[in-house]
Design an enzyme around this catalytic site. Sequence first.
Site, PDB file in Angstrom:
ATOM      1  N   LYS A  90     -10.406  -0.819  10.651  1.00 36.25           N
ATOM      2  CA  LYS A  90     -10.540  -2.056   9.870  1.00 36.25           C
ATOM      3  C   LYS A  90     -10.800  -3.260  10.786  1.00 36.25           C
ATOM      4  O   LYS A  90     -11.003  -4.369  10.313  1.00 36.25           O
ATOM      5  CB  LYS A  90      -9.276  -2.294   9.036  1.00 36.25           C
ATOM      6  CG  LYS A  90      -9.056  -1.208   7.967  1.00 36.25           C
ATOM      7  CD  LYS A  90      -7.843  -1.509   7.132  1.00 36.25           C
ATOM      8  CE  LYS A  90      -7.300  -0.307   6.399  1.00 36.25           C
ATOM      9  NZ  LYS A  90      -8.088   0.070   5.223  1.00 36.25           N
ATOM     10  N   HIS A 106       0.877  -1.184   0.000  1.00 41.80           N
ATOM     11  CA  HIS A 106       0.000   0.000   0.000  1.00 41.80           C
ATOM     12  C   HIS A 106       0.912   1.230   0.000  1.00 41.80           C
ATOM     13  O   HIS A 106       2.031   1.185   0.530  1.00 41.80           O
ATOM     14  CB  HIS A 106      -0.822  -0.068   1.299  1.00 41.80           C
ATOM     15  CG  HIS A 106      -1.910   0.935   1.442  1.00 41.80           C
ATOM     16  ND1 HIS A 106      -1.678   2.244   1.782  1.00 41.80           N
ATOM     17  CD2 HIS A 106      -3.263   0.829   1.317  1.00 41.80           C
ATOM     18  CE1 HIS A 106      -2.841   2.889   1.868  1.00 41.80           C
ATOM     19  NE2 HIS A 106      -3.814   2.044   1.584  1.00 41.80           N
ATOM     20  N   GLN A 146      -4.380  -5.367   7.076  1.00 35.89           N
ATOM     21  CA  GLN A 146      -5.345  -6.327   6.537  1.00 35.89           C
ATOM     22  C   GLN A 146      -5.234  -7.702   7.193  1.00 35.89           C
ATOM     23  O   GLN A 146      -5.937  -8.624   6.784  1.00 35.89           O
ATOM     24  CB  GLN A 146      -5.159  -6.463   5.014  1.00 35.89           C
ATOM     25  CG  GLN A 146      -5.390  -5.189   4.237  1.00 35.89           C
ATOM     26  CD  GLN A 146      -6.843  -4.702   4.276  1.00 35.89           C
ATOM     27  OE1 GLN A 146      -7.759  -5.457   4.583  1.00 35.89           O
ATOM     28  NE2 GLN A 146      -7.037  -3.427   3.977  1.00 35.89           N
ATOM     29  N   CYS A 153      -4.774   2.312  -3.614  1.00 35.25           N
ATOM     30  CA  CYS A 153      -3.524   2.847  -3.019  1.00 35.25           C
ATOM     31  C   CYS A 153      -2.343   1.913  -3.277  1.00 35.25           C
ATOM     32  O   CYS A 153      -1.460   1.782  -2.411  1.00 35.25           O
ATOM     33  CB  CYS A 153      -3.673   3.121  -1.527  1.00 35.25           C
ATOM     34  SG  CYS A 153      -4.863   4.392  -1.166  1.00 35.25           S
ATOM     35  N   ASP A 207       3.138  -4.522   8.186  1.00 38.55           N
ATOM     36  CA  ASP A 207       1.921  -3.742   8.017  1.00 38.55           C
ATOM     37  C   ASP A 207       0.758  -4.727   8.148  1.00 38.55           C
ATOM     38  O   ASP A 207       0.492  -5.506   7.241  1.00 38.55           O
ATOM     39  CB  ASP A 207       1.955  -3.071   6.633  1.00 38.55           C
ATOM     40  CG  ASP A 207       0.617  -2.463   6.236  1.00 38.55           C
ATOM     41  OD1 ASP A 207      -0.369  -2.649   6.983  1.00 38.55           O
ATOM     42  OD2 ASP A 207       0.561  -1.828   5.177  1.00 38.55           O
TER      43      ASP A 207
HETATM   44  N1  PLP Z   1      -1.717  -0.809   4.648  1.00 36.44           N
HETATM   45  C1  PLP Z   1      -2.668  -1.575   4.106  1.00 36.44           C
HETATM   46  C2  PLP Z   1      -2.324  -2.962   3.648  1.00 36.44           C
HETATM   47  C3  PLP Z   1      -3.964  -1.079   3.970  1.00 36.44           C
HETATM   48  O1  PLP Z   1      -4.918  -1.840   3.436  1.00 36.44           O
HETATM   49  C4  PLP Z   1      -4.242   0.229   4.426  1.00 36.44           C
HETATM   50  C5  PLP Z   1      -5.577   0.807   4.242  1.00 36.44           C
HETATM   51  O2  PLP Z   1      -6.329   0.412   3.371  1.00 36.44           O
HETATM   52  C6  PLP Z   1      -3.222   0.975   5.008  1.00 36.44           C
HETATM   53  C7  PLP Z   1      -1.962   0.413   5.101  1.00 36.44           C
HETATM   54  C8  PLP Z   1      -3.463   2.341   5.535  1.00 36.44           C
HETATM   55  O3  PLP Z   1      -4.346   2.280   6.618  1.00 36.44           O
HETATM   56  P1  PLP Z   1      -4.926   3.619   7.260  1.00 36.44           P
HETATM   57  O4  PLP Z   1      -5.520   4.409   6.130  1.00 36.44           O
HETATM   58  O5  PLP Z   1      -5.944   3.134   8.227  1.00 36.44           O
HETATM   59  O6  PLP Z   1      -3.787   4.322   7.898  1.00 36.44           O
END
Ligand code: PLP
Length: 404
Positions: free
Chosen positions: A224, A121, A201, A362, A198
Amino acid sequence: MNDAIRSQFPILHQQINQRPLVYLDNAATVQKPLAVLEASETYYKEVNANIHRGVHYLSRKATDAHEQARDRIARYLNAPASHEVIFTSGTTDSINLVAATLADSGKIQQGDRILISTLEHHSNIVPWQMLCKKTGAQLDIIPINDAGEWDLSEIDSLLTERTKLVAVNHVSNALGTINPIHALITKAKALGALTLIDGAQSAPHMAIDVQALGCDFYTFSGHKTYAPTGIGILWGRSEVLEMLPPWRGGGEMIKEVTFEHTTYNDLPFKYEAGTPNIEGGIALAAALDWMDQLGLDTIAQHEDSLLQQATQALLDIDGLRLYGTATNKASVVSFAIEGVHHYDLGTLIDQMGVGVRTGHHCCQPLMQRFGITGTTRASFAVYNTSEEIELLVNAVKKASMMLR
Ligand code: PLP
């Protein structure tokens, strides 16, 4: 069981365009159960006060609830200690904290390497690019195969003694691939690299044990995991967090301030400048209680059966290509239909009551890897049903016939 679960989500019981809402954008954010909504409401009705330095009753009550929430989150992650759990505003904030403090730490030098993967992401790409710009380090990228799985055939030339940090997601938000992070962490550790996972998910879909994983940092977002927006977690190993410098300056993160000099607070407060999202932390703990009560295995099994059903039924649609066909997948089905733009498809099926996400998710470099600008993505949560998958598939069939 599903009716009992769905009855706890008031938002799901509404009509969109005279049809029942089918909410399949759970990888972006999930809906919140009554237990979480009530935890937020009770906090504001009965507890609200600023924390830590208040001697009065409500301040002590709010402080206790805030710190108990931290303990609860530590247990969810099987973290060795609660002070390793830092409240942030989300995964993005957590990763930026690590990237900024590592850059300031002097531990990353010109010529050092940071290893990420094609599946990341933007939140797990851009902060490292910023770190590279500040330090002269360089990014290396783990490639993927056509199924959307890491291609580790060249890993020995990508992960070397020069690698100072490996930062990868546990589960891909765009494709659903569950990555073999444990083996990568083990290899990275043997070479002396730090590791950041990270978990945006993965935390919503499976049990997480940071000690078993062996990573140095694990990040996730409350919104999430059935909790509100604006709250997230950075878990970090004590020794590593202690080695890193402070980040944002302000109240709470200090021990003593004079105009000449400031000394900094201990963990976790060193990284929690300013009034935190007190209600968010408490609601996040309530969300984790709710998930645990349901059972993480039950959640994972139900979502997996929806994933299998959706995958098989969508593949029957003429001209449909799935992106992300990894053997090990969670909760996401991403696809494109020949000759149909994903925005048109998403817009048309929304008119039929079905909410999915379209676009690059993203993950622009990942889209570039497949030579596309985006996909249509349906993502599942524990409250979704087999009937909703049928509605999705029928809507996609109908829309693609209209658009082709
Ligand atoms: N990393 C992953 C794999 C994501 O799916 C997301 C959000 O969709 C993020 C990071 C960023 O999360 P946040 O927008 O809650 O900071």
